[in-house]
Design a protein around this motif. Structure first.
Motif, PDB file in Angstrom:
ATOM      1  N   ARG A 178      35.211  49.837  34.591  1.00 54.15           N
ATOM      2  CA  ARG A 178      34.841  50.654  33.401  1.00 54.15           C
ATOM      3  C   ARG A 178      34.610  51.995  33.899  1.00 54.15           C
ATOM      4  NH1 ARG A 178      31.759  46.435  31.708  1.00 54.15           N
ATOM      5  NH2 ARG A 178      32.722  45.372  30.057  1.00 54.15           N
ATOM      6  N   ALA A 179      35.172  53.007  33.149  1.00 53.97           N
ATOM      7  CA  ALA A 179      34.876  54.467  33.468  1.00 53.97           C
ATOM      8  C   ALA A 179      34.478  55.212  32.120  1.00 53.97           C
ATOM      9  CB  ALA A 179      36.202  55.017  33.863  1.00 53.97           C
ATOM     10  N   ALA A 187      32.105  58.640  36.283  1.00 53.16           N
ATOM     11  CA  ALA A 187      31.638  57.442  36.611  1.00 53.16           C
ATOM     12  C   ALA A 187      32.263  56.081  36.326  1.00 53.16           C
ATOM     13  CB  ALA A 187      30.020  57.590  36.091  1.00 53.16           C
ATOM     14  N   VAL A 188      32.162  55.576  37.418  1.00 55.07           N
ATOM     15  CA  VAL A 188      32.971  54.102  37.176  1.00 55.07           C
ATOM     16  C   VAL A 188      32.134  52.957  37.840  1.00 55.07           C
ATOM     17  CG1 VAL A 188      34.881  52.816  38.159  1.00 55.07           C
ATOM     18  CG2 VAL A 188      35.180  55.187  37.826  1.00 55.07           C
ATOM     19  N   ASN A 189      32.114  51.747  37.116  1.00 50.97           N
ATOM     20  CA  ASN A 189      31.277  50.507  37.348  1.00 50.97           C
ATOM     21  C   ASN A 189      32.439  49.773  37.532  1.00 50.97           C
ATOM     22  OD1 ASN A 189      28.929  51.214  37.062  1.00 50.97           O
ATOM     23  ND2 ASN A 189      28.430  50.726  35.175  1.00 50.97           N
ATOM     24  N   VAL A 190      32.222  48.824  38.474  1.00 54.58           N
ATOM     25  CA  VAL A 190      33.147  47.435  38.837  1.00 54.58           C
ATOM     26  C   VAL A 190      32.189  46.369  38.992  1.00 54.58           C
ATOM     27  CG1 VAL A 190      34.931  46.611  40.232  1.00 54.58           C
ATOM     28  CG2 VAL A 190      34.580  48.929  40.069  1.00 54.58           C
ATOM     29  N   PHE A 191      32.734  45.417  37.979  1.00 52.15           N
ATOM     30  CA  PHE A 191      32.233  43.933  38.075  1.00 52.15           C
ATOM     31  C   PHE A 191      33.100  42.909  38.560  1.00 52.15           C
ATOM     32  CE2 PHE A 191      30.012  46.399  34.741  1.00 52.15           C
ATOM     33  CZ  PHE A 191      28.779  46.666  35.192  1.00 52.15           C
ATOM     34  N   ASP A 192      32.606  41.830  39.084  1.00 51.61           N
ATOM     35  CA  ASP A 192      33.359  40.670  39.222  1.00 51.61           C
ATOM     36  C   ASP A 192      32.669  39.513  38.295  1.00 51.61           C
ATOM     37  OD1 ASP A 192      34.782  38.357  40.274  1.00 51.61           O
ATOM     38  OD2 ASP A 192      34.238  38.793  42.280  1.00 51.61           O
ATOM     39  N   PHE A 196      41.616  52.700  43.722  1.00 51.09           N
ATOM     40  CA  PHE A 196      40.863  51.277  44.194  1.00 51.09           C
ATOM     41  C   PHE A 196      41.780  50.473  44.734  1.00 51.09           C
ATOM     42  CE2 PHE A 196      38.981  52.988  40.324  1.00 51.09           C
ATOM     43  CZ  PHE A 196      37.414  52.846  40.798  1.00 51.09           C
ATOM     44  N   PHE A 229      38.289  40.819  37.581  1.00 51.15           N
ATOM     45  CA  PHE A 229      37.562  42.084  38.074  1.00 51.15           C
ATOM     46  C   PHE A 229      37.517  42.858  36.739  1.00 51.15           C
ATOM     47  CE2 PHE A 229      38.821  40.756  42.291  1.00 51.15           C
ATOM     48  CZ  PHE A 229      37.283  40.882  42.982  1.00 51.15           C
ATOM     49  N   GLY A 235      28.539  53.136  39.660  1.00 56.98           N
ATOM     50  CA  GLY A 235      28.666  54.435  39.463  1.00 56.98           C
ATOM     51  C   GLY A 235      27.842  55.018  38.440  1.00 56.98           C
ATOM     52  N   TYR A 236      27.399  54.056  37.396  1.00 57.61           N
ATOM     53  CA  TYR A 236      26.405  54.581  36.074  1.00 57.61           C
ATOM     54  C   TYR A 236      25.887  53.616  35.367  1.00 57.61           C
ATOM     55  CZ  TYR A 236      30.018  53.003  32.825  1.00 57.61           C
ATOM     56  OH  TYR A 236      30.772  52.124  31.944  1.00 57.61           O
ATOM     57  N   ARG A 265      40.809  58.139  40.485  1.00 54.56           N
ATOM     58  CA  ARG A 265      40.078  57.571  41.230  1.00 54.56           C
ATOM     59  C   ARG A 265      41.231  56.267  41.937  1.00 54.56           C
ATOM     60  NH1 ARG A 265      34.592  56.523  41.134  1.00 54.56           N
ATOM     61  NH2 ARG A 265      34.822  55.140  42.552  1.00 54.56           N
ATOM     62  N   THR A 282      29.137  39.908  38.782  1.00 56.07           N
ATOM     63  CA  THR A 282      28.394  40.537  39.961  1.00 56.07           C
ATOM     64  C   THR A 282      28.878  42.055  40.088  1.00 56.07           C
ATOM     65  OG1 THR A 282      28.921  38.513  40.877  1.00 56.07           O
ATOM     66  CG2 THR A 282      28.129  39.911  42.478  1.00 56.07           C
ATOM     67  N   VAL A 283      28.006  42.810  40.527  1.00 56.32           N
ATOM     68  CA  VAL A 283      28.154  44.253  40.451  1.00 56.32           C
ATOM     69  C   VAL A 283      28.990  44.573  41.960  1.00 56.32           C
ATOM     70  CG1 VAL A 283      27.385  46.626  40.792  1.00 56.32           C
ATOM     71  CG2 VAL A 283      26.117  45.213  39.390  1.00 56.32           C
ATOM     72  N   VAL A 284      30.048  45.076  41.596  1.00 56.45           N
ATOM     73  CA  VAL A 284      31.080  45.375  42.852  1.00 56.45           C
ATOM     74  C   VAL A 284      30.780  46.798  43.292  1.00 56.45           C
ATOM     75  CG1 VAL A 284      33.393  45.611  43.975  1.00 56.45           C
ATOM     76  CG2 VAL A 284      32.689  43.873  42.225  1.00 56.45           C
ATOM     77  N   GLU A 285      30.718  47.776  42.160  1.00 54.40           N
ATOM     78  CA  GLU A 285      30.481  49.033  42.520  1.00 54.40           C
ATOM     79  C   GLU A 285      29.619  49.761  41.380  1.00 54.40           C
ATOM     80  OE1 GLU A 285      33.847  51.761  43.502  1.00 54.40           O
ATOM     81  OE2 GLU A 285      32.917  53.648  42.732  1.00 54.40           O
TER      82      GLU A 285
END
Lengths: 147, 126
Positions: A57-58, A44-49, A107, A54, B75-76, A105, B70-73
């Motif tokens: 997180r995994a 599971a991966v999250n991406v924040f700006d 990007f 950027f 996943g959890y 993964r 800001t949330v770009v993606e």
């Protein structure tokens, strides 16, 4: 002996009925095989700006540094890794919900990433990759002067 | 909500404060002990609470993951973890050991001497 192990499976069941129902639906009734739960499909991966950067997180519990590669090539960030979950010799498994995982993964990054200053950190089973933006593309605070 | 829980808050079940996720576990048995491994990504040792009360074993892990920006993606959700088990009889509760490494909790649950399988020597009558 066999009866005792069967009993164990029953007594080691989670207490909460609701939770148990949830587990039944997620894991199926057979706990012997490697069942799919966290990371069974992919990590599971999250991406924040953050404005200036950027942050990716995994969730990678059980991965050591050497199990993970972070690559940046031609504007593509690739996270890859593998963890092997083995059953020790002579052990009986009562539950196996933690699968072996192999993931990759990729990007596509925006053009304004400062590739020279990308950092990656593995801590508490979470991989954090920070990708700073080039200074000219960062949002700037314009001070409004009161005349 | 405070991000630095007091001791009193820590003793409360994580589920009472906010939604918690059920961690994936492996439970293995050898002759001498049971081993429980749980995936708890993002949980620091001081945010981990392992308790044995009677035959109940509960595991709670608090997670404080920065989620600024800001949330770009997505996943959890960085939820706390909570799960409770009923222990089989014959575990020596005073000798349970916990170790948290790379987001994986390993609990060693030794069997009491009396519940280990024993080999009975058969003596030949002389």
């Amino acid at each position: 002996m066999l009866t005792r192990w069967t009993d164990f499976d029953r007594t080691f069941a989670a207490l909460d009925l609701l939770r148990r129902r949830m587990e039944d639906s997620v894991f199926g009734r057979d706990f012997d095989g490697a069942v799919e739960s966290w990371g069974g499909r992919d990590v599971a991966v999250n991406v924040f700006d953050h404005g200036g950067a950027f942050v990716v997180r995994a969730e990678v519990p059980g991965f050591a540094d050497k199990d993970i590669t972070v690559n940046l090539n031609q504007g593509v960030l690739t996270l890859a890794g593998e963890r092997k979950v083995a059953l020790p010799d002579g052990a009986t498994a009562h539950r196996r919900e933690r699968p072996s995982v192999k993931f990759s993964r990729a990007f596509a990054l925006p053009k304004d990433i400062d590739a020279e200053h990308v950092t990656a950190e593995l801590k508490l089973g979470v991989l954090t990759v920070t990708l700073p933006k080039k200074p000219e593309s960062q949002p700037r605070q314009i001070t409004v002067k009161v005349g | 909500m405070s991000t630095n829980p007091t001791n009193a808050e820590t003793r409360q079940p994580a589920t009472a404060r906010r939604q918690a996720a059920v961690p994936a576990v492996d439970i293995l048995e050898t002759r001498d002990e049971f081993t429980l491994r749980a995936d708890l990504p993002g949980v620091a040792p001081d945010g981990l609470n392992v308790r044995v009360h009677g035959d109940e074993l509960s595991i709670e892990g608090q997670r404080h993951e920065p989620e600024a920006g800001t949330v770009v993606e997505r996943g959890y959700e960085a939820l706390d973890f909570a799960r409770t088990f009923r222990l089989p009889p014959g575990i020596d509760g005073s000798r349970i050991e916990a170790r948290l490494e790379a987001g994986v909790l390993t609990l060693r649950l030794p069997k009491a001497e009396s519940s280990k399988p024993r080999k009975i020597e058969v003596r030949a009558a002389s």
